[in-house]
Design an enzyme around this catalytic site. Structure first.
Site, PDB file in Angstrom:
ATOM      1  N   GLU A 167       2.800 -27.888  -3.434  1.00 23.48           N
ATOM      2  CA  GLU A 167       1.843 -26.841  -3.773  1.00 23.48           C
ATOM      3  C   GLU A 167       2.371 -25.896  -4.841  1.00 23.48           C
ATOM      4  O   GLU A 167       1.613 -25.400  -5.656  1.00 23.48           O
ATOM      5  CB  GLU A 167       1.473 -26.046  -2.517  1.00 23.48           C
ATOM      6  N   LYS A 168       3.679 -25.646  -4.830  1.00 23.12           N
ATOM      7  CA  LYS A 168       4.269 -24.659  -5.739  1.00 23.12           C
ATOM      8  C   LYS A 168       5.537 -25.237  -6.364  1.00 23.12           C
ATOM      9  O   LYS A 168       6.199 -26.098  -5.778  1.00 23.12           O
ATOM     10  CB  LYS A 168       4.624 -23.375  -4.988  1.00 23.12           C
TER      11      LYS A 168
ATOM     12  N   ASP B 204      -1.534 -26.552   5.950  1.00 22.89           N
ATOM     13  CA  ASP B 204      -2.748 -25.932   6.458  1.00 22.89           C
ATOM     14  C   ASP B 204      -3.926 -26.547   5.716  1.00 22.89           C
ATOM     15  O   ASP B 204      -3.755 -27.385   4.830  1.00 22.89           O
ATOM     16  CB  ASP B 204      -2.721 -24.408   6.298  1.00 22.89           C
TER      17      ASP B 204
ATOM     18  N   ARG C 246       1.789 -18.325   7.580  1.00 22.60           N
ATOM     19  CA  ARG C 246       0.331 -18.195   7.704  1.00 22.60           C
ATOM     20  C   ARG C 246      -0.179 -18.856   8.986  1.00 22.60           C
ATOM     21  O   ARG C 246      -1.156 -19.592   8.983  1.00 22.60           O
ATOM     22  CB  ARG C 246      -0.367 -18.805   6.495  1.00 22.60           C
TER      23      ARG C 246
ATOM     24  N   TYR D  15       6.927 -21.129   8.555  1.00 25.33           N
ATOM     25  CA  TYR D  15       5.660 -20.941   7.836  1.00 25.33           C
ATOM     26  C   TYR D  15       4.924 -19.701   8.349  1.00 25.33           C
ATOM     27  O   TYR D  15       4.650 -19.577   9.547  1.00 25.33           O
ATOM     28  CB  TYR D  15       4.794 -22.182   8.020  1.00 25.33           C
TER      29      TYR D  15
ATOM     30  N   ASP E  69       1.332 -27.011   1.357  1.00 23.55           N
ATOM     31  CA  ASP E  69       1.448 -26.219   2.584  1.00 23.55           C
ATOM     32  C   ASP E  69       0.708 -26.897   3.727  1.00 23.55           C
ATOM     33  O   ASP E  69      -0.353 -27.511   3.544  1.00 23.55           O
ATOM     34  CB  ASP E  69       0.886 -24.815   2.374  1.00 23.55           C
TER      35      ASP E  69
END
Length: 651
Positions: free
Chosen positions: A7-8, A103, A321, A319, A101
C-alpha cells in the site's frame, strides 16, 4: 516473477528487506525472481459525473439523480507514474501477493488495480498485523488464498459507490436549492459526515435549551476514633428526582438544622462487598482516540497519525486501525518475548516484573470475538522510549499499559456502605479500601487514581459497627444546580459515532441496530471529524466542538433520513452483509441508488434558509470534496517517503 503489491513505499521497503529484494528498480524493489511494488494510497479514483457525460460539468437540477450504469475508474494524475510501474509489473507477474493493509480499504486499493489492469493470474493475500521483521516472516509463512479476502473488496467498493451516490447527488441538490434562496456557497452532504454533524448540532441545541433546576445536598463530617470522614444526607424518595436529588429546599434546610443540632450519628447498618475488576481490554482505535482526547488532549486525527507512526515508522505496535480489543489465542505464546522486550526497553518496568504472569490468560484472549483485526498491542521490537517524540511516547505508554494489564491480577477492593441515623435523618458514608492493586500497577502515572487529572481517591472508612456512635463534626448544606450536557470533544464524538444505537430515537430502528454498529469506521471517523472542521461546519473551543450557524441550517434543511445516524448505521450493517456474502454488491448499490433517487424527488421542491458564511468550493467537478489535511489513509508524517496525493472520498 512473483509480485508483492503493497500500500505504501515504507511498507514495501520493510517487506522487501525480509524477502531479500534489495535492488531498487523503477517503482519497485527487485530480488531473486520476485518484485515488491507499492501504491501511494489509491492510484485510481471513481470518475466524476462529467466523465460519464460532459453536460454534468454544469450543475443543473433537472440532471439529478446521476446514477452510473457502468462505473468508471480514472488514474490519478499526481501518481500516474507509479500506476504505470504497477501496471507494467502486473503484466509481467506470474503470481500476485496482495500485501496492502489488512482491512477492506487496503483490499480495495489492490483489487481495483487488479481489475483495472486486467490481471488474471493466481492471487495470494499477505495478512499483516505488525511491520517488525518477526511479524512479517510469520505472515509470509501463512499466506491466505486470494479468495479468502475478496469479499472485503466488494464491501469497500459498496461503501465507495454509496459515498459517491449520496455525495455527488445530494451535494449538488442542496447547493442548487441554496442558490434559489440566495445562498452562494456549496452545501456538501455526505453519507457519514452529515449524520455526524447532526450529532453535534443536536448536542449544542440540548445545551442551549437546557433549563437548570436547583437541588440541595447535605455533606456531614463525622468522626470516630480520631478519624474523620464524610457522609451524605439521603432525602426521602418523594422529595427527590429520578437521580436521587432533593428538590425541596425547606425539607433540606430542616434536615440540616436537625443534623447540626445533634451530637452524634448512630450506625444502623454496615455492609462490605469485595469488588474484583478485570483488566480492561487492549485498545481498539476508537477507544484509544477517546482516551487520548480525554487524558492527553489529542485530536482524533492526531491520535491516528501518532498510532500510524508507532506502527509504520517505529514498528513498536500492531496495526492501529482495529475495531476490536480482543486477541487471538495463537498470539498468547508470543507474550513472554513481548514482555521481555518491553522490560529491556524501559528499566522503569523492573518494579512491575515481580507481579507479571506471562502465563496468565485474561478475558482478552478470545478467538470467538476477534474480528479481521485484533487489539492494538506492543510488538517484540520495543525500543527505548527516549527515542520517541513526547506525544508518541505518551500514546505508546497507554497501549503498553493495556497490554501489561493482561498479565497482572484483578484489581480488588472492599467497598463499604455505612448507614446512619442522625436526629431522625438518614446518612450514608461510602468507603473504598484497596486489597490488591492488580492491573492498576501498570497504569501510567497520569492515569493513577488521585494523580493528575483523575478524580481524587475514594475515602477509607474507619472500622465501624452497628450501634456505634460517631460525633457530628460539621454540616454543609449545598445549594446546587443541575448541569447541562457537556459539549462533544473529539474523543466523545468518536465514541458517539461508535455507539450510535444509544442515540437513535426510533424504537423500530433502534431494535434493528446492533450494539456494535456505528457510523463510519475506525479508519475514517477521525478524517470525517477533521473534514467537518476544515469545511467550517465545526469549530473547536479548547477541547469542545460546536456547530456553526451554517451547519445548523444545513441539518435543518436536509431530510431527516439523510442526517439520521440510525440510517447510516443500517447501511453499515448492509455493508457487513456484503462482506459476509449475505448481500451482493449489485443489490446493495441498487438499493442505495433507489433510495437516493427517491430523496432527490422528494427534496427537489424544498425551499432552504441557510445562514452563516458560505462554504468555499473545492473544485469544478466535485466542489463538495474539500481535501482534508489528514486523510484517513495518510502516511505517517514521521516516515520519509513520497507525499500521498490521494484525495479522500466524501462520506
Amino acid at each position: 516473477m512473483r509480485l508483492f503489491l503493497c500500500e505504501k513505499p515504507s511498507q514495501a521497503k520493510d517487506i522487501a528487506k525480509v524477502l531479500g529484494a534489495n535492488r531498487r528498480g523503477d517503482g519497485c524493489w527487485v530480488g531473486n525472481d520476485l518484485c515488491v511494488t507499492w501504491c501511494i494510497g489509491h492510484l485510481l479514483e471513481t470518475a466524476p459525473p462529467d466523465a460519464y457525460d460532459a453536460r454534468y460539468k454544469r450543475w443543473v437540477l433537472e440532471d439529478l439523480p446521476i446514477v452510473p450504469q457502468q462505473w468508471k475508474m480514472l488514474v490519478k494524475p499526481k501518481t500516474a507514474s507509479q500506476f504505470k510501474a504497477v501496471k507494467r509489473l502486473l503484466g509481467e507477474a506470474r503470481e500476485l501477493v496482495i500485501a496492502t493493509d489488512a482491512d477492506r480499504e487496503g483490499e480495495m486499493i489492490a483489487r481495483e488495480l487488479v481489475e483495472h489492469c486486467r490481471y488474471r493470474g493466481p492471487i495470494q493475500r499477505l495478512w499483516l498485523s505488525a511491520l517488525d521483521d518477526a511479524s512479517i516472516r510469520k505472515a509470509l509463512a501463512a499466506l491466505k488464498p486470494g479468495a479468502a479476502t475478496f469479499s472485503l473488496y466488494h464491501s469497500a467498493l459498496g461503501r465507495s459507490r454509496a459515498d459517491w451516490l449520496i455525495g455527488m447527488n445530494m451535494s449538488r441538490l442542496f447547493t442548487l436549492l441554496g442558490r434559489r434562496s440566495g445562498y452562494q456557497g456549496v452545501l456538501p452532504v455526505g453519507r457519514v459526515q452529515t449524520p455526524t454533524l447532526r450529532l453535534v448540532v443536536d448536542r449544542d441545541r440540548s445545551i442551549a435549551d437546557f433549563v437548570p433546576v436547583p437541588f440541595w445536598a447535605i455533606e456531614v463530617t463525622l468522626s470516630s476514633a480520631n478519624a474523620s470522614f464524610t457522609a451524605q444526607w439521603r432525602a426521602p424518595e418523594d422529595a427527590c428526582d429520578d437521580q436521587g436529588r432533593c428538590l425541596n429546599p425547606v425539607l433540606a434546610q430542616q434536615a440540616a438544622e436537625a443534623i447540626g443540632g445533634a451530637a452524634s450519628a448512630e450506625v444502623v447498618n454496615v455492609s462490605t462487598e469485595r469488588v474484583r475488576e478485570a483488566a480492561p481490554l487492549p485498545f481498539d482505535l476508537g477507544t484509544l482516540q477517546e482516551l487520548c482526547s480525554k487524558k492527553l488532549g489529542l485530536g482524533a486525527q492526531e491520535t491516528l497519525d501518532i498510532a500510524q507512526a508507532l506502527y509504520e515508522t517505529y514498528k513498536v505496535i500492531t496495526y492501529p486501525r482495529s475495531d476490536c480489543g480482543y486477541l487471538p489465542l495463537s498470539q498468547h505464546s508470543e507474550a513472554p518475548a513481548i514482555l521481555a522486550a518491553l522490560g529491556r526497553a524501559d528499566a522503569s518496568l523492573a518494579a512491575l516484573q515481580p507481579y507479571l504472569e506471562p502465563q496468565r490468560r485474561s478475558r482478552a484472549w478470545n478467538d470467538a470475538k476477534v474480528s479481521a483485526h485484533h487489539g492494538i498491542i506492543p510488538t517484540a521490537a520495543a525500543i527505548d522510549l527516549g527515542r520517541l517524540p513526547s506525544k508518541h511516547k505518551s500514546v505508546f505508554s497507554l497501549i503498553r499499559a493495556r497490554y501489561l494489564a493482561q498479565f497482572l491480577p484483578n484489581h480488588e477492593y472492599d467497598r463499604t456502605e455505612v448507614d446512619f441515623d442522625c436526629a431522625g435523618q438518614t446518612l450514608r458514608a461510602v468507603g473504598k479500601r484497596i486489597v490488591e492493586p492488580g492491573w492498576r500497577r501498570a497504569l501510567p502515572e497520569a492515569l493513577t487514581p488521585g494523580k493528575g487529572r483523575e478524580a481524587p481517591a475514594a475515602q477509607v472508612l474507619p472500622a465501624l459497627s452497628k450501634g456505634q456512635h460517631c460525633a457530628v463534626a460539621g454540616v454543609n448544606l449545598k445549594d446546587l444546580w443541575t448541569q447541562p450536557p457537556k459539549p462533544f470533544t473529539e474523543g466523545d464524538l468518536i465514541k458517539a459515532m461508535k455507539n450510535v444505537a444509544k442515540l437513535v430515537d426510533d424504537p423500530r430502528l433502534k431494535q434493528k441496530l446492533k450494539d456494535t454498529t456505528g457510523i463510519g469506521t475506525e479508519a475514517t471517523r477521525a478524517g470525517i471529524i477533521q473534514g467537518l472542521l476544515d469545511r467550517g461546519y465545526l469549530v473547536k473551543n479548547g477541547k469542545a466542538l460546536s456547530a456553526t450557524p451554517a451547519a445548523c441550517s444545513l441539518i435543518d434543511a436536509v431530510p431527516r433520513a439523510i442526517a439520521d445516524p440510525g440510517t447510516t448505521a443500517i447501511w453499515e450493517q448492509a455493508l457487513d452483509m456484503v462482506q459476509t456474502g449475505e448481500m451482493s454488491l449489485e443489490e446493495f448499490v441498487a438499493k442505495q441508488s433507489a433510495w437516493m433517487s427517491k430523496q432527490v424527488e422528494r427534496c427537489a421542491g424544498l425551499s432552504l434558509n441557510i445562514s452563516g458564511p458560505a462554504v468555499p468550493a473545492g473544485g469544478s467537478s466535485a466542489p463538495w470534496k474539500k481535501k482534508r489535511k489528514a486523510a484517513a489513509r495518510k502516511p505517517s508524517s514521521s516516515a520519509k517517503r513520497p507525499k500521498k496525493t490521494a484525495a479522500p472520498k466524501a462520506r
